[in-house]
Design a protein around this motif. Structure first.
Motif, short mmCIF file in Angstrom:
data_model
loop_
_atom_site.label_atom_id
_atom_site.label_comp_id
_atom_site.label_asym_id
_atom_site.label_seq_id
_atom_site.Cartn_x
_atom_site.Cartn_y
_atom_site.Cartn_z
N LEU A 145 -1.95 22.36 30.54
CA LEU A 145 -2.76 21.66 31.36
C LEU A 145 -3.87 21.87 32.49
O LEU A 145 -2.89 21.07 32.73
CB LEU A 145 -4.00 20.52 30.40
CG LEU A 145 -3.61 21.02 28.40
CD1 LEU A 145 -3.66 19.10 27.85
CD2 LEU A 145 -4.93 21.46 28.25
N THR A 146 -4.48 22.45 32.63
CA THR A 146 -4.40 23.12 34.57
C THR A 146 -5.50 22.53 35.09
O THR A 146 -6.55 23.78 35.26
CB THR A 146 -3.67 24.44 34.88
OG1 THR A 146 -2.40 24.53 33.77
CG2 THR A 146 -3.82 24.03 36.51
N PRO A 147 -6.17 21.93 35.94
CA PRO A 147 -7.46 21.58 35.61
C PRO A 147 -8.00 22.66 37.36
O PRO A 147 -8.96 22.23 37.14
CB PRO A 147 -7.67 19.52 36.18
CG PRO A 147 -6.46 19.51 35.49
CD PRO A 147 -5.42 19.81 35.12
N CYS A 148 -6.72 22.59 37.73
CA CYS A 148 -6.91 23.22 38.54
C CYS A 148 -6.99 25.06 38.93
O CYS A 148 -6.86 25.53 39.72
CB CYS A 148 -6.27 23.17 39.83
SG CYS A 148 -4.51 23.58 39.80
N GLY A 181 -2.11 16.76 37.87
CA GLY A 181 -3.65 17.84 38.06
C GLY A 181 -2.86 19.21 38.19
O GLY A 181 -3.96 19.82 38.21
N GLY A 182 -1.88 19.15 37.69
CA GLY A 182 -1.26 21.24 37.22
C GLY A 182 -1.24 21.37 38.25
O GLY A 182 -1.30 22.83 38.69
N PHE A 183 -0.63 20.88 39.56
CA PHE A 183 -0.20 21.69 40.63
C PHE A 183 1.41 22.20 40.75
O PHE A 183 1.99 21.50 40.01
CB PHE A 183 -0.40 21.06 42.31
CG PHE A 183 0.38 21.39 43.71
CD1 PHE A 183 -1.10 22.35 43.84
CD2 PHE A 183 1.28 20.92 43.68
CE1 PHE A 183 -0.12 22.79 45.17
CE2 PHE A 183 2.05 21.73 44.86
CZ PHE A 183 0.94 22.65 45.45
N ILE A 184 1.39 23.58 40.25
CA ILE A 184 2.34 24.41 40.96
C ILE A 184 2.54 24.95 41.91
O ILE A 184 2.18 25.76 42.86
CB ILE A 184 2.55 25.26 39.84
CG1 ILE A 184 1.73 24.44 38.10
CG2 ILE A 184 4.11 26.00 39.42
CD1 ILE A 184 1.97 25.27 37.53
#
Length: 333
Positions: A145-148, A181-184
């Motif tokens: 689940l990646t909001p960005c 937040g989904g940051f990778i």
């Protein structure tokens, strides 16, 4: 997880990982008897997004174990003892009872794997676990689940699941949620992450109940700057931050844990406590590993005295004892 266990699995675990093309994924590992492999394999195929299940046959060694009631300075509990090793750990229900005795709250993590939101039995079990406790955080689902996300359809899935989780939290009477937040790294530019996250969380907050608050947790962010910029950009008191002290000490972090606190402090609502040796996310007990935990706790209490804490260990008792010995908590009789 509960469905697999109910259908005869001996053990189930979910492992976050990075798949090909740098996509975030989740690997389900199921230990089962040979006679149950087809039934459980079909369950995974029918009730998850996977298109295939790999089956391996191997020998399994088991340590003999027994259960005993033991008295501790913090109460009497049932422990599982591995014979011949001296190793013992409390059963979950007993650990929950100790948490009540210490006046502690719960962070509900049963729905971190999003499909659990579709399983009514999960919610029923959570309600049973909540009995006798009066303070809660709800950890929202996060795998894939990646909001960005760059793809708007992926972002729509994230919004759908987060709103579904918020509805579940509200149904349980919980108004505080922890979200990733989904940051990778090497997938999203920090500038993109901040810009798109501000848009996502502003829109999501408009769809949440007025009394619902969200705390964004650091996971793979190398420093606090992006999260601080997101919280500042959203500029809504319902959006705060969650400092995960262990994550701030892993190989993805360029910033020591103590240096996360001051920048995050104006928005700091919650703190996850666990330790490691500065590389992988081990979730060790407080006092182990390389984190100067007393200095971290003292800095948080000075900078954000209203922040709450969750101990994130498989067995929280050693951390409870560590905290009590240093005067941070005391038992509630």
């Amino acid at each position: 997880m509960e469905r697999l266990m109910a259908e005869g699995a001996l053990d189930v675990s979910f492992v976050p990982l990075t798949m090909k093309k740098s996509r975030p994924g989740l690997m389900a590992q199921v230990v089962a008897r040979v006679e149950d492999e087809e039934k459980l394999g079909n369950l995974l195929l029918n009730e998850s997004t996977t298109l295939g299940v790999r089956i391996s046959h191997m020998r399994r060694m088991m340590q003999k174990r027994r259960f005993e009631r033991v008295s501790t300075e913090y109460g009497e509990i049932t422990v599982k003892i591995a014979e011949g090793t001296g190793r013992a750990c409390p059963e979950y229900e007993q650990a929950a009872a100790l948490a009540r005795r210490w006046g502690a709250g719960y962070e509900i993590t049963a729905f971190c794997y999003a499909p659990m939101l579709d399983t009514p039995e999960t919610a029923r079990q959570v309600r049973r676990d909540m009995e006798g406790v009066d303070r809660f955080w709800f950890h929202e689902p996060f795998a894939e689940l990646t909001p960005c996300a760059i793809d708007p359809l992926v972002r729509q899935v994230a919004e759908k699941r987060l709103l579904q989780a918020a509805g579940q939290a509200a149904d349980l009477g919980v108004t505080r949620m922890v979200c990733h937040g989904g940051f990778i790294p090497h997938v999203y530019y920090p500038e993109w992450y901040v810009e798109q996250s501000v848009l996502f969380w502003r829109a999501l907050l408009d769809k949440l109940p007025e009394n619902m608050t969200v705390a964004l947790e650091n996971v793979m962010e190398p420093s606090p700057e992006t999260l601080v910029q997101i919280a500042s950009g959203v500029d809504d008191p319902r959006l705060g931050l969650c400092l995960d002290v262990g994550h701030a000490n892993t190989c993805v972090s360029d910033t020591p844990p103590l240096e996360w606190i001051t920048p995050m402090s104006p928005w700091l609502r919650h703190v996850h406590l666990h330790s490691n040796v500065g590389d992988t996310d081990l979730h060790q007990a407080l006092g182990e590993g390389s984190i100067p935990m007393e200095a971290v706790l003292d800095a948080v209490l000075r900078a954000a005295p209203e922040a709450t804490f969750t101990i994130e260990n498989q067995d929280c008792r050693p951390s409870l004892i560590w905290l009590a010995e240093r005067g941070y908590i005391e038992e509630h009789i």
